[in-house]
Design an enzyme around this catalytic site. Structure first.
Site, short mmCIF file in Angstrom:
data_model
loop_
_atom_site.label_atom_id
_atom_site.label_comp_id
_atom_site.label_asym_id
_atom_site.label_seq_id
_atom_site.Cartn_x
_atom_site.Cartn_y
_atom_site.Cartn_z
N ARG A 27 1.00 -0.83 0.21
CA ARG A 27 -0.07 -0.33 0.06
C ARG A 27 0.90 1.10 0.06
NH1 ARG A 27 -5.51 0.30 3.32
NH2 ARG A 27 -3.99 0.47 5.36
N ARG A 30 6.69 3.76 -0.76
CA ARG A 30 8.27 3.57 -1.31
C ARG A 30 8.12 4.87 0.49
NH1 ARG A 30 9.95 9.08 -2.66
NH2 ARG A 30 8.27 9.51 -4.64
N CYS A 51 1.91 26.21 36.31
CA CYS A 51 2.56 24.90 36.36
C CYS A 51 2.33 24.27 37.58
CB CYS A 51 4.03 24.29 35.52
SG CYS A 51 4.35 22.92 35.74
N CYS A 54 6.29 22.89 38.23
CA CYS A 54 7.46 24.04 38.38
C CYS A 54 7.25 23.46 39.97
CB CYS A 54 7.14 24.65 37.79
SG CYS A 54 7.53 25.21 36.23
N ASN A 76 1.50 10.81 43.08
CA ASN A 76 0.54 11.69 42.45
C ASN A 76 -0.94 12.39 43.02
OD1 ASN A 76 -1.51 12.12 40.29
ND2 ASN A 76 -0.67 10.71 38.63
N HIS A 113 11.17 23.78 32.88
CA HIS A 113 9.31 23.40 32.43
C HIS A 113 10.18 23.84 30.94
CE1 HIS A 113 5.31 24.25 32.02
NE2 HIS A 113 5.38 24.61 31.46
N ASN A 153 4.11 9.87 29.20
CA ASN A 153 2.97 10.29 28.08
C ASN A 153 3.85 11.42 28.47
OD1 ASN A 153 0.88 8.12 28.14
ND2 ASN A 153 -0.21 8.95 29.60
N GLY A 159 -3.06 12.15 25.37
CA GLY A 159 -3.66 13.13 26.40
C GLY A 159 -2.25 13.06 27.60
N CYS A 160 -1.89 13.69 27.31
CA CYS A 160 -0.55 14.60 28.72
C CYS A 160 -1.07 15.41 28.46
CB CYS A 160 1.22 14.26 28.19
SG CYS A 160 1.90 14.87 29.38
N SER A 161 -1.22 16.07 29.51
CA SER A 161 -2.39 17.84 29.98
C SER A 161 -1.18 18.61 30.57
CB SER A 161 -3.00 17.56 31.64
OG SER A 161 -2.03 16.98 31.98
N HIS A 164 5.21 20.12 31.43
CA HIS A 164 6.78 19.83 32.35
C HIS A 164 7.03 18.49 31.67
CE1 HIS A 164 8.92 22.21 35.03
NE2 HIS A 164 9.23 20.67 35.50
N HIS A 166 8.23 15.13 32.95
CA HIS A 166 7.86 14.24 33.71
C HIS A 166 7.52 12.63 32.80
CE1 HIS A 166 3.63 15.06 32.62
NE2 HIS A 166 3.34 14.60 33.71
N GLN A 168 6.04 8.60 35.12
CA GLN A 168 5.13 8.55 35.96
C GLN A 168 5.44 7.08 36.73
OE1 GLN A 168 0.88 8.91 35.57
NE2 GLN A 168 1.26 10.07 34.01
N LYS A 311 -1.17 7.64 13.13
CA LYS A 311 -2.23 6.64 12.72
C LYS A 311 -3.23 6.04 14.14
CE LYS A 311 -0.89 1.63 13.14
NZ LYS A 311 -1.63 0.72 11.81
N PHE A 312 -4.55 5.62 13.48
CA PHE A 312 -5.51 5.42 14.83
C PHE A 312 -5.52 3.58 14.43
CE2 PHE A 312 -6.97 10.02 13.50
CZ PHE A 312 -6.87 9.95 14.81
N TYR A 316 -10.38 -2.80 11.45
CA TYR A 316 -9.51 -3.95 11.75
C TYR A 316 -8.93 -3.97 12.99
CZ TYR A 316 -6.70 -7.51 10.10
OH TYR A 316 -6.39 -9.15 10.67
ZN ZN Z 1 6.63 23.94 34.39
#
Ligand code: ZN
Length: 346
Positions: A27, A30, A51, A54, A76, A113, A153, A159-161, A164, A166, A168, A311-312, A316
């Site tokens: 598909r 190249r 933040c 910080c 956390n 930061h 992440n 999904g990293c909010s 800064h 970091h 986990q 990519k999702f 399939y």
């Molecule tokens: Zn920060």
């Protein structure tokens, strides 16, 4: 008659999980080579008063971060797991549940930061490696903590909010599914061959030299033969080690060096702060020996063709299994050809 499997639809076997991935190289004519857009994100400040990571800032719980200068870890504020949950089980016909306990921590990689791993100095990344080692040992030694998952992440797309720098660490009582799968395959190979499954795979890759992106005396970073994500990478020690606690000082530095080099290439790919989820898979901390295990770190980045084309895992892939168009070899070639100098510093 023999055919070049790399030019026809085929499936590849993941030796660590026992799963298959469908490859459809026909598909893509190249590998995609150039970039289509520039990252226009404004440069971040080294300190952000709003933040919660910080130094010196107050978090939503009212706790205040110390004026830290080196990697800083704390529990956390919105932990997915709690250490003091009461033990309970429930079995109701076919419905089964049990308490899970654990400790979730945040690791600030740097007080600055504006940084990310590829922009940090190698000696400061080494301090992050030392922090991971310390946390793995400390959390793992606690009662009811039988597995320690270190991960990052990176990027809003993951999904990293908070930008800064970091990661986990989630540690828990039970052994997670991904680890169980890998343990099973490591063990079966070890029992049959008295040898490391991943170690033997790395030897084969070092001979083939096709999918290797960065290498030093102690580590190799490569696109796994069975990669699912477009630019998926695995970093593994050349020596047979079960966990990061076994790294000596020279190996800590070598790990930091490879982390920096690899993440620089990632950023250079689309000239953007490259998003990914990365994580370290290593042995459980339940007190058992796992001589068959070979620890490694994986990077799963979602970007496909530019800073915005992702990519999702749909259709399939949700219902049958993962699929990719560009082969691991094509992805490796693209990454190999990228500069070792970060695009912001060129
Ligand atoms: Zn920060």
């Amino acid at each position: 008659m023999s055919h070049d499997i790399n030019s026809i639809p085929h499936r590849r076997y993941n030796i660590l999980t026992g799963e298959w991935i469908l490859c459809s190289p026909h598909r893509t004519k190249r590998p995609w080579q150039g970039k289509t857009e520039k990252d226009t994100t404004p440069k971040k400040e080294t300190y952000d008063p709003s933040c919660y990571l910080c130094p010196g800032n107050t978090r939503s719980t009212g706790d205040k971060n110390p004026d830290y200068k080196e990697p800083y870890t704390f529990i956390n504020d919105f932990s997915a797991l709690l250490i003091d949950s009461p033990m309970a089980t429930q079995e109701n016909g076919l419905m089964k549940a049990e308490t899970e306990v654990g400790i979730c921590k945040v690791v600030c990689f740097s007080p600055d930061h504006s940084l990310t791993l590829p922009l940090m100095e190698e000696e400061d990344i080494t301090k992050v490696v030392k922090t991971w080692k310390k946390e793995y040992a400390e959390l793992g030694s606690q009662d009811n903590i039988n597995y320690v998952q270190i991960f990052e992440n990176k990027g809003a797309i993951m999904g990293c909010s908070n930008p800064h720098p970091h990661g986990q660490i989630w540690s828990q009582m039970s052994i997670p599914t991904e680890i169980e799968k890998k343990s099973k395959h490591f063990k079966a190979y070890w029992d049959k061959n008295q040898s490391s499954l991943l170690g033997d795979y790395i030897k084969q890759e070092l001979e083939a030299k096709e999918r290797i992106i960065v290498e030093n005396k102690h580590f190799v970073a490569l696109v796994p033969y069975w990669a699912v994500w477009p630019y998926e990478i695995m970093i593994a020690p050349k020596k047979h080690q079960q966990h990061i606690g076994q790294l000596n000082q020279e190996e800590e530095k070598a790990f930091a060096e490879i982390l920096k080099k690899l993440t620089i290439k990632y950023d250079n790919l689309f000239e953007t702060s490259f998003p990914y989820s990365s994580g370290i898979h290593q042995i459980p901390t339940d007190g058992s020996d796992y001589p068959e295990w070979h620890w490694h770190m994986s990077f799963y980045p979602p970007l496909l063709r530019s800073a915005t084309v992702k990519k999702f895992m749909v259709g399939y892939e949700m219902f049958a299994g993962p699929q990719r168009d560009i082969t691991a070899e094509q992805a490796a070639k693209t990454l190999q050809n990228l500069s070792d100098i970060h695009y912001l510093k060129q």
